[in-house]
Design an enzyme around this catalytic site. Structure first.
Site, mmCIF file in Angstrom:
data_model
loop_
_atom_site.group_PDB
_atom_site.id
_atom_site.type_symbol
_atom_site.label_atom_id
_atom_site.label_comp_id
_atom_site.label_asym_id
_atom_site.label_seq_id
_atom_site.Cartn_x
_atom_site.Cartn_y
_atom_site.Cartn_z
ATOM 1 N N GLU A 110 48.076 75.876 -30.153
ATOM 2 C CA GLU A 110 48.254 74.728 -31.033
ATOM 3 C C GLU A 110 49.725 74.561 -31.430
ATOM 4 O OE1 GLU A 110 45.908 77.033 -31.438
ATOM 5 O OE2 GLU A 110 44.119 75.847 -30.967
ATOM 6 N N ASN A 145 45.520 75.162 -21.200
ATOM 7 C CA ASN A 145 46.260 73.942 -20.874
ATOM 8 C C ASN A 145 46.880 73.960 -19.475
ATOM 9 O OD1 ASN A 145 47.662 71.591 -20.970
ATOM 10 N ND2 ASN A 145 49.002 72.175 -22.667
ATOM 11 N N LEU A 198 48.520 71.579 -18.200
ATOM 12 C CA LEU A 198 49.699 70.719 -18.189
ATOM 13 C C LEU A 198 50.997 71.516 -18.240
ATOM 14 C CD1 LEU A 198 48.444 67.951 -20.640
ATOM 15 C CD2 LEU A 198 48.463 67.887 -18.145
ATOM 16 N N GLU A 199 50.921 72.766 -18.706
ATOM 17 C CA GLU A 199 52.133 73.578 -18.774
ATOM 18 C C GLU A 199 52.705 73.836 -17.379
ATOM 19 O OE1 GLU A 199 51.016 76.920 -21.171
ATOM 20 O OE2 GLU A 199 50.979 75.739 -23.020
#
Length: 436
Positions: free
Chosen positions: A64, A339, A341-342
């Site tokens: 987060e 995630n 997207l990293e």
């Protein structure tokens, strides 16, 4: 009256459970000593040096904090005079805040959601607004904020169909909680509709997009990338397995054993999710007869080394830049994935397992543009079947550079096409504060 009664029951229940909650922290501190430190912050006491009349932004843990970083940086850049306090709930999240922002923000733990603790916390900071994210709902804290006329904003709102069933069982508590928010910004249309179905006021809801798309290769990430690159002494193909949970490491090592037969110089970079597991994972690698180097020991990674264990914080994103292929942990069990997207930000080929429930919309967008590989396995599959599927796919991509590059390029295009949620969230927050 019904809502007041539900909040009263919630408050009394947590006060009664307070000894048990403390016991949980004591048990957790057995493997992670940080859980027994800064206990006063858990009880609502903050530093007397903290500035008041600012904004509190809560990001529970590492993931987060990383997701909310672009939002925080834009808020600091556009509104430097607003005192900003970032709270977390886990020690790893705390470490990430300190590492990323240092003295740019005020930082402490979010207090336990128990009446005296939240009262002390808000009395000390006197904030103009509290910002929560995704599904972080703290009924007592939220009710306190409304009573004190503190603006409430939920950003990156996420409420999947899977979560709806659980929340609907607690609608007596969740519905009034949602109705206290002045603004709810959701990741997608599906999440928007689910928040409204659960009781949120439609007039206070809007679709802003997903903060996780707003990742940037900033100077700090670029600098860390260079440091990591210099540690590897030989040009090699690299498979990175990120944010691993129990069971992921065994699966990875079994696959790595198979892959090394075809790719004897392949380097595995292993990035566990939780610091308290670093040492046990190192021992597991050793038991499999792999020569393993710890990142924390600042040693070079030579051609004789098989595995590089990243047992440090804040280096997953720059480590992704080194890889040829990235596999996301937490997607082979019931964790819900992490995630993707990293690595996509660095145009890397990404492989995930069957469970990406936490990133359903992101996964769909990547799949539509052929920017990710999700294995066609199920929880019912045996460990051998999952191992075979993963090792076969990694092997295919190691052999086919064109396919790897195409996956990475497609993923990167998805990232760039969906950025902008941070800016929308900052604008909405400032409007709330200005309208007080």
């Amino acid at each position: 009256m019904r809502y007041s009664l539900s909040l009263f029951i919630y408050r009394i229940t947590l006060i009664l459970l307070f000894p048990l909650i403390l016991l949980v922290f004591i048990i957790r501190s057995h493997n992670h000593t940080a859980y027994r430190q800064r206990v006063s912050e858990r009880l609502g006491f903050v530093s007397k040096l903290f500035k008041q009349n600012g904004v509190i932004v809560h990001a529970a843990s590492v993931g987060e904090v990383i997701a909310i970083t672009p939002f925080i940086k834009q808020l600091l850049r556009d509104h430097p005079n607003i005192p900003l306090t970032i709270t977390t709930f886990t020690p790893t999240g705390s470490a990430q805040v300190i590492k990323t922002f240092n003295d740019q923000v005020q930082h402490c733990y979010l207090p336990l959601d128990i009446w005296p603790c939240t009262w002390l916390f808000l009395k000390a900071l006197k904030p103009k607004a509290l910002v929560l994210m995704e599904t972080e709902l703290w009924p007592n804290l939220i009710a306190h904020c409304q009573q004190k006329h503190i603006k409430l904003q939920l950003i990156n709102g996420r409420l999947s169909d899977k979560s709806m069933a659980s929340y609907q069982k607690l609608s007596w508590l969740i519905k009034p909680c949602l109705q206290r928010f002045d603004a709810i910004l959701t990741q997608s249309e599906e999440n928007y509709q689910n928040f409204i179905a659960l009781g949120a006021d439609p007039q206070n809801c809007q679709i802003s997009g997903n903060l996780k798309f707003d990742l940037q290769i900033n100077p700090d990430v670029a600098s860390k990338q260079q440091v990591l690159e210099q540690c590897i002494t030989e040009q090699r193909q690299i498979w990175l397995v990120a944010s691993t949970h129990p069971g992921d490491e065994q699966l990875t090592l079994d696959c790595f054993t198979t892959l090394r037969k075809e790719h004897p110089t392949l380097l595995l970079i292993l990035v566990p999710r939780h610091p308290e597991r670093f040492e046990s994972i190192f021992q597991l690698c050793q038991q499999h007869q792999f020569h393993t180097v710890k990142r924390s020991e600042h040693n070079s990674v030579t051609i004789q080394d098989d595995i590089w264990l990243i047992d440090t914080l804040g280096e997953l994103l720059p480590a992704c830049a080194l890889a040829d292929i990235v596999t996301m942990g937490g997607s082979f069990s019931t964790i819900g994935g992490h995630n993707p997207l990293e690595p996509a930000l660095f145009k890397k080929a990404v492989i995930v397992g069957h469970d990406m429930a936490n990133f359903k919309e992101v996964l769909n967008q990547l799949q539509q543009q052929h920017g990710i590989v999700q294995l066609n396995t199920r929880p019912s599959n045996s460990a051998d079947e999952i191992t075979s599927a993963l090792s076969n796919k990694v092997n295919q991509l190691l052999v086919d550079r064109s396919a790897r590059n195409k996956l990475g390029e497609n993923a990167y295009k998805v990232v760039k096409a969906n950025q902008g949620a941070s800016e929308k969230s900052v604008i909405a927050l400032v409007q709330l504060i200005d309208n007080q």
